[in-house]
Design an enzyme around this catalytic site. Structure first.
Site, PDB file in Angstrom:
ATOM      1  N   LYS A  30       0.942  -1.148  -0.206  1.00 56.48           N
ATOM      2  CA  LYS A  30       0.070   0.042  -0.131  1.00 56.48           C
ATOM      3  C   LYS A  30       0.661   1.201  -0.143  1.00 56.48           C
ATOM      4  O   LYS A  30       1.854   1.348   1.002  1.00 56.48           O
ATOM      5  CB  LYS A  30      -0.894   0.006   1.220  1.00 56.48           C
ATOM      6  CG  LYS A  30      -1.705   1.464   1.507  1.00 56.48           C
ATOM      7  CD  LYS A  30      -2.531   1.301   2.724  1.00 56.48           C
ATOM      8  CE  LYS A  30      -3.141   2.607   2.812  1.00 56.48           C
ATOM      9  NZ  LYS A  30      -4.110   2.636   4.003  1.00 56.48           N
TER      10      LYS A  30
ATOM     11  N   ASP B  96      -2.405  10.273   3.432  1.00 56.78           N
ATOM     12  CA  ASP B  96      -4.103  10.040   3.683  1.00 56.78           C
ATOM     13  C   ASP B  96      -4.617  10.990   4.566  1.00 56.78           C
ATOM     14  O   ASP B  96      -4.529  10.888   5.769  1.00 56.78           O
ATOM     15  CB  ASP B  96      -3.879   8.614   4.407  1.00 56.78           C
ATOM     16  CG  ASP B  96      -5.638   7.971   4.359  1.00 56.78           C
ATOM     17  OD1 ASP B  96      -6.411   8.711   4.011  1.00 56.78           O
ATOM     18  OD2 ASP B  96      -5.695   7.376   5.242  1.00 56.78           O
TER      19      ASP B  96
ATOM     20  N   LYS C 293     -10.105  13.150   7.738  1.00 61.27           N
ATOM     21  CA  LYS C 293      -9.527  12.752   9.330  1.00 61.27           C
ATOM     22  C   LYS C 293      -9.529  13.878   9.950  1.00 61.27           C
ATOM     23  O   LYS C 293      -9.496  15.028   9.469  1.00 61.27           O
ATOM     24  CB  LYS C 293      -8.087  12.137   8.900  1.00 61.27           C
ATOM     25  CG  LYS C 293      -8.080  10.753   8.450  1.00 61.27           C
ATOM     26  CD  LYS C 293      -6.769  10.305   8.368  1.00 61.27           C
ATOM     27  CE  LYS C 293      -6.422   8.922   7.747  1.00 61.27           C
ATOM     28  NZ  LYS C 293      -7.081   7.917   8.617  1.00 61.27           N
TER      29      LYS C 293
ATOM     30  N   ASP D 253       1.630   6.329   5.703  1.00 55.94           N
ATOM     31  CA  ASP D 253       0.451   5.617   5.038  1.00 55.94           C
ATOM     32  C   ASP D 253       1.093   4.937   3.631  1.00 55.94           C
ATOM     33  O   ASP D 253       0.319   4.055   3.197  1.00 55.94           O
ATOM     34  CB  ASP D 253      -0.630   6.241   4.756  1.00 55.94           C
ATOM     35  CG  ASP D 253      -1.909   5.274   4.847  1.00 55.94           C
ATOM     36  OD1 ASP D 253      -1.662   4.307   5.571  1.00 55.94           O
ATOM     37  OD2 ASP D 253      -2.980   5.601   4.277  1.00 55.94           O
TER      38      ASP D 253
ATOM     39  N   ASP E 241     -12.162   7.170   3.565  1.00 59.29           N
ATOM     40  CA  ASP E 241     -11.083   6.886   4.409  1.00 59.29           C
ATOM     41  C   ASP E 241     -10.657   5.523   4.427  1.00 59.29           C
ATOM     42  O   ASP E 241      -9.497   5.057   4.807  1.00 59.29           O
ATOM     43  CB  ASP E 241     -11.173   7.633   5.695  1.00 59.29           C
ATOM     44  CG  ASP E 241      -9.782   7.650   6.653  1.00 59.29           C
ATOM     45  OD1 ASP E 241      -8.815   7.807   5.989  1.00 59.29           O
ATOM     46  OD2 ASP E 241      -9.896   8.008   7.797  1.00 59.29           O
TER      47      ASP E 241
ATOM     48  N   GLU F  23      -9.267   3.954   2.002  1.00 61.45           N
ATOM     49  CA  GLU F  23      -8.925   3.926   0.664  1.00 61.45           C
ATOM     50  C   GLU F  23      -7.960   2.963   0.395  1.00 61.45           C
ATOM     51  O   GLU F  23      -7.616   2.473  -0.728  1.00 61.45           O
ATOM     52  CB  GLU F  23      -8.393   5.343   0.668  1.00 61.45           C
ATOM     53  CG  GLU F  23      -6.871   5.582   0.960  1.00 61.45           C
ATOM     54  CD  GLU F  23      -6.417   5.547   2.348  1.00 61.45           C
ATOM     55  OE1 GLU F  23      -7.560   5.488   3.035  1.00 61.45           O
ATOM     56  OE2 GLU F  23      -5.473   5.181   2.851  1.00 61.45           O
TER      57      GLU F  23
ATOM     58  N   ARG G  24      -7.765  -0.324   1.076  1.00 57.79           N
ATOM     59  CA  ARG G  24      -8.277  -1.628   0.223  1.00 57.79           C
ATOM     60  C   ARG G  24      -8.579  -1.360  -1.042  1.00 57.79           C
ATOM     61  O   ARG G  24      -8.781  -2.154  -2.073  1.00 57.79           O
ATOM     62  CB  ARG G  24      -9.458  -1.948   1.364  1.00 57.79           C
ATOM     63  CG  ARG G  24     -10.559  -0.997   1.303  1.00 57.79           C
ATOM     64  CD  ARG G  24     -11.532  -1.225   2.487  1.00 57.79           C
ATOM     65  NE  ARG G  24     -10.973  -0.973   3.877  1.00 57.79           N
ATOM     66  CZ  ARG G  24     -11.560  -1.104   5.037  1.00 57.79           C
ATOM     67  NH1 ARG G  24     -12.507  -1.670   5.288  1.00 57.79           N
ATOM     68  NH2 ARG G  24     -10.802  -0.773   5.940  1.00 57.79           N
TER      69      ARG G  24
HETATM   70  N1  BES Z   1      -4.263   4.629   6.821  1.00 57.98           N
HETATM   71  C1  BES Z   1      -5.489   4.621   7.615  1.00 57.98           C
HETATM   72  C2  BES Z   1      -5.094   3.570   8.869  1.00 57.98           C
HETATM   73  C3  BES Z   1      -4.528   4.189  10.003  1.00 57.98           C
HETATM   74  C4  BES Z   1      -4.976   4.906  11.070  1.00 57.98           C
HETATM   75  C5  BES Z   1      -2.991   3.416  10.072  1.00 57.98           C
HETATM   76  C6  BES Z   1      -4.292   5.229  11.890  1.00 57.98           C
HETATM   77  C7  BES Z   1      -2.426   3.845  11.341  1.00 57.98           C
HETATM   78  C8  BES Z   1      -3.019   4.825  12.206  1.00 57.98           C
HETATM   79  C9  BES Z   1      -6.495   3.852   6.820  1.00 57.98           C
HETATM   80  O1  BES Z   1      -6.638   4.216   5.503  1.00 57.98           O
HETATM   81  C10 BES Z   1      -7.723   4.303   7.332  1.00 57.98           C
HETATM   82  O2  BES Z   1      -7.966   5.397   7.423  1.00 57.98           O
HETATM   83  N2  BES Z   1      -8.590   3.445   7.764  1.00 57.98           N
HETATM   84  C11 BES Z   1      -9.826   3.756   8.395  1.00 57.98           C
HETATM   85  C12 BES Z   1     -10.691   2.770   8.084  1.00 57.98           C
HETATM   86  C13 BES Z   1     -12.157   2.844   8.445  1.00 57.98           C
HETATM   87  C14 BES Z   1     -12.784   3.949   7.829  1.00 57.98           C
HETATM   88  C15 BES Z   1     -13.036   1.769   7.874  1.00 57.98           C
HETATM   89  C16 BES Z   1      -9.537   3.548   9.914  1.00 57.98           C
HETATM   90  O3  BES Z   1      -8.866   2.512  10.272  1.00 57.98           O
HETATM   91  O4  BES Z   1      -9.877   4.300  10.765  1.00 57.98           O
HETATM   92 ZN    ZN Z   2      -4.669   4.951   4.821  1.00 61.87          ZN
HETATM   93 MN    MN Z   3      -7.607   6.287   5.214  1.00 66.72          MN
END
Ligand code: BES
Ligand code: ZN
Ligand code: MN
Length: 495
Positions: free
Chosen positions: A267, A272, A279, A290, A349, A351, A353
């Site tokens: 990834k 992000d 966010k 990210d 967010d 994204e 996947r």
């Molecule tokens: N890159 C983030 C995951 C992340 C968040 C990694 C904080 C490390 C610290 C990912 O793209 C994301 O935002 N995931 C969301 C998914 C949710 C919207 C289903 C998450 O984990 O909050």
């Molecule tokens: Zn992300």
């Molecule tokens: Mn995200």
């Protein structure tokens, strides 16, 4: 850094600093005893006074001990001798290198020939020493006016145990050096800010690796080329950004052309913001990390090119920037993935996947032996594992077991979560084949469930490194994980 095997008594080794082991309660290793004897008990004196007790991870420097050729003796606390295993040895080496780093010692010798680890052989220790020496010399300087001075240590040597094969130890040191460099490579890419490390920057790094290394061929797909392939899921992520998304493909050829490859997919979200599902502001800067999955693929490929295993490996990076704008994807938008499945994007967010599913479909054409994706995918993985474990989910238990084992072996550990069918309905959508989020519960599992819909034909494992890829707070910085685990895995494979 230069690495070598150097035999001879600890007190006679010519080096700026010689390191010897002391166990709990001041119990001296053979090398420490030997120095103790020539120095009229310089070591016993500090252990008797309890200035140094041999506690694991403690260190102490003795300056100009009489009768010792080296200018300094570095005592390495190893804790209880019977409990000294890989984890403890790594901790001891790290502490020793840190202490040595504060001295202006150009050459450093580790007199460890008598050391017996409960769970590893001596060549492992040699590899680990070089790996730790390499990673401890990493400094981030790129965007600072005042650069930190280069580390003083320029050569590290190691005593062979009696009867050791010198060649084998030299090779072990070399391996550790290459692994350490691969880890540093991943750290550097991770640490670079989002305005430097863009999808195009990652592509340039991969292309450069392809020109430097004969065994590696790099191809980069543009957004136009991805559109032609039907990668509308991936492209929905970069839609709001001025930075063009890139699909980066690095082929390493170490075996016959028809030998099925091992495939890594990283990834590479270079920043992000969350997109329209923006966010919150706190610590958003950390979303420059990210792309640490992508960085681990690049770091691993760099090391693979140097270690030259007799297998084929393909490293793929799905690189994009996730931004809000008038052209950005909106919650509720529906896209068709390269696999033909429609996806309702309920949260922009989620994204990672969306870029990974198209990359995972793309790699089907290589008929991989196994596919491993590496992604900072979910905050839930951070909540579950903190910094220590990488989350592992897989549709193939043999592959999962192998990765768990390699994690233990390299001390770059993963822990498995279930990928049960019972979780799949959480991804149901009223308007598309699948939704891109599964609700607030079991976030790491539902993210993997999403990816599993695109990997049904493959032996696939998913590594969620959201917790393990970087540290926050005062130690803020990329860790280079899971390069150690991935290299351990690849080096064990056969064509
Ligand atoms: N890159 C983030 C995951 C992340 C968040 C990694 C904080 C490390 C610290 C990912 O793209 C994301 O935002 N995931 C969301 C998914 C949710 C919207 C289903 C998450 O984990 O909050
Ligand atoms: Zn992300
Ligand atoms: Mn995200």
């Amino acid at each position: 850094m230069k690495y070598s095997v150097k035999a001879g008594a600890a007190e006679k080794v010519s080096a700026d600093c010689v390191a010897v082991v002391v166990f709990n309660k001041g119990q001296l290793s053979a090398e420490a005893q030997s120095i103790d004897a020539t120095t009229t008990k310089a070591i016993s004196k500090v252990t008797a006074s309890e200035d140094f007790t041999g506690k694991l991870g403690d260190t102490l420097v003795l300056h100009n001990p009489s009768g010792v050729t080296a200018k300094r003796v570095l005592l390495l606390g190893a804790g209880e001798e019977k409990k000294l295993g890989a984890l403890q040895a790594a901790k001891m080496l790290k502490a020793g290198l840190k202490a040595a780093g504060k001295l202006r010692a150009a050459s450093l010798h580790f007199a460890l020939g008598s050391l017996q680890l409960s769970d590893r052989d001596y060549p492992w220790l040699a590899t680990r020493l070089a790996q730790e020496a390499e990673t401890s010399s990493y400094r981030y300087n790129e965007t600072k006016s005042k650069k930190s001075p280069p580390p003083a240590t320029r050569s590290v040597s190691l005593s062979p145990p009696s009867g050791a094969q010198r060649k084998k130890l030299e090779a072990a040191l070399k391996n550790g050096q290459v692994i350490g460099r691969g880890i540093n490579n991943a750290r550097q890419l991770g640490n670079l800010p989002g305005n430097i490390c863009t999808p195009s920057y990652l592509a340039e790094q991969a292309l450069e690796l392809g020109t430097k290394q004969r065994a590696i061929t790099t191809r980069v797909l543009s957004e136009k080329q991805m559109a032609r392939l039907g990668m509308d899921s991936l492209l929905s992520v970069s839609a709001g950004s001025d930075q063009e998304a890139k699909l980066i493909i690095m082929h390493y050829k170490g075996a016959k052309t028809d030998s099925k490859p091992y495939v890594l997919v990283g990834k590479g979200i270079t920043f992000d913001t969350g997109g329209i599902s923006l966010k919150p502001g706190a610590a958003m800067d950390e979303m420059k990390f990210d792309m640490c999955g992508a960085a681990s693929v690049l770091g691993t490929m760099t090391a693979v090119a140097e270690l030259k295993p007799a297998i084929n490996v393909i490293g793929v990076i799905a690189a994009a920037e996730n931004m809000p704008s008038g052209r950005a994807t909106k919650p509720g938008d529906i896209v068709t993935s390269m696999a033909g499945k429609t996806i309702e994007i309920l949260n922009t967010d989620a994204e990672g996947r969306l870029v990974l599913c198209d990359a995972l479909t793309y790699v089907e054409r290589f008929k991989p032996r196994t596919v491993i994706d590496i992604a900072t995918l979910t905050g839930a993985a951070v909540a579950t594992f903190g910094n220590h474990a990488t989350a592992l989910l897989s549709n193939d238990q043999k592959l999962a077991n192998s990765l768990l084992e390699c994690g233990e072996a390299s001390l770059d550990r993963a822990w498995q979560l279930p990928l049960w069918d019972e979780y799949q309905p959480l991804l149901s959508s009223n308007f598309a084949d699948i939704a891109n989020i599964g609700g607030p519960r079991a976030g790491t599992i539902t993210a993997a469930c999403f990816l599993s819909r695109f990997t049904e034909k493959q032996k696939w494992a998913h590594l969620d490194i959201a917790g393990s890829a970087w540290f926050s707070g005062a130690q803020k910085g990329a860790t280079g994980r899971p390069v150690g685990l991935l290299l351990e895995y690849l080096l064990r494979q056969k064509a």
